[in-house]
Write a protein that holds these residues in place. Structure first.
Motif, short mmCIF file in Angstrom:
data_model
loop_
_atom_site.label_atom_id
_atom_site.label_comp_id
_atom_site.label_asym_id
_atom_site.label_seq_id
_atom_site.Cartn_x
_atom_site.Cartn_y
_atom_site.Cartn_z
N VAL A 1 -10.45 57.48 49.82
CA VAL A 1 -10.26 58.85 49.38
C VAL A 1 -11.64 59.50 49.35
CG1 VAL A 1 -9.48 60.32 47.48
CG2 VAL A 1 -8.25 58.21 48.01
N SER A 2 -11.75 60.69 49.97
CA SER A 2 -13.03 61.39 50.02
C SER A 2 -13.32 62.09 48.68
CB SER A 2 -13.00 62.44 51.14
OG SER A 2 -12.21 63.56 50.75
N VAL A 3 -14.50 62.68 48.58
CA VAL A 3 -14.86 63.41 47.36
C VAL A 3 -13.98 64.64 47.17
CG1 VAL A 3 -17.25 62.60 47.35
CG2 VAL A 3 -16.67 64.70 48.56
N LYS A 4 -13.31 65.08 48.22
CA LYS A 4 -12.37 66.20 48.14
C LYS A 4 -10.93 65.72 47.93
CE LYS A 4 -14.98 69.46 50.94
NZ LYS A 4 -14.89 70.38 52.09
N SER A 5 -10.77 64.45 47.56
CA SER A 5 -9.45 63.84 47.33
C SER A 5 -8.59 63.81 48.58
CB SER A 5 -8.70 64.55 46.19
OG SER A 5 -9.42 64.44 45.00
N GLN A 6 -9.22 63.69 49.75
CA GLN A 6 -8.50 63.61 51.01
C GLN A 6 -8.59 62.20 51.56
OE1 GLN A 6 -10.80 66.55 53.09
NE2 GLN A 6 -9.33 68.17 52.67
N THR A 7 -7.61 61.82 52.35
CA THR A 7 -7.62 60.53 53.03
C THR A 7 -6.98 60.69 54.40
OG1 THR A 7 -7.10 58.18 52.82
CG2 THR A 7 -5.40 59.72 52.11
N VAL A 8 -7.30 59.78 55.29
CA VAL A 8 -6.67 59.75 56.60
C VAL A 8 -5.53 58.75 56.54
CG1 VAL A 8 -7.02 59.12 59.03
CG2 VAL A 8 -8.81 60.35 57.79
N ILE A 9 -4.38 59.16 57.01
CA ILE A 9 -3.24 58.24 57.07
C ILE A 9 -3.48 57.34 58.27
CG2 ILE A 9 -0.75 58.02 57.31
CD1 ILE A 9 -0.59 60.91 56.15
#
Length: 76
Positions: free
Chosen positions: A9-17
């Motif tokens: 999870v990135s610092v922007k709360s994003q992730t790659v599926i």
């Protein structure tokens, strides 16, 4: 069959599926996902959108859904 796949999870709360998950669920860019909270776990699945009552009637025509088509016709 069960396998463990991870992503960060990135610092922007994003992730790659991960690709294996996208392939297994048959999801692609632009698809919507549903999340269900269950006893300390989350179930993720594709959201199936109805094409009735004003939704995009051409959504099922995947032969015209390439990036080139989006670039050429996306602003129409």
């Amino acid at each position: 069959m069960s396998s463990q796949i991870t992503s960060k999870v990135s610092v922007k709360s994003q992730t790659v599926i991960p690709l294996a998950v996208r392939q297994h669920l048959h999801i692609q860019a632009g698809d919507e996902l549903e999340y269900e909270l269950m006893d300390g776990a989350v179930v993720m699945r594709p959201k199936h959108v109805s094409t009735a009552l004003g939704d995009d009637p051409f959504a099922t025509f995947t032969e015209w859904s390439s990036q080139a088509d989006e670039d050429a016709y996306g602003d129409l």
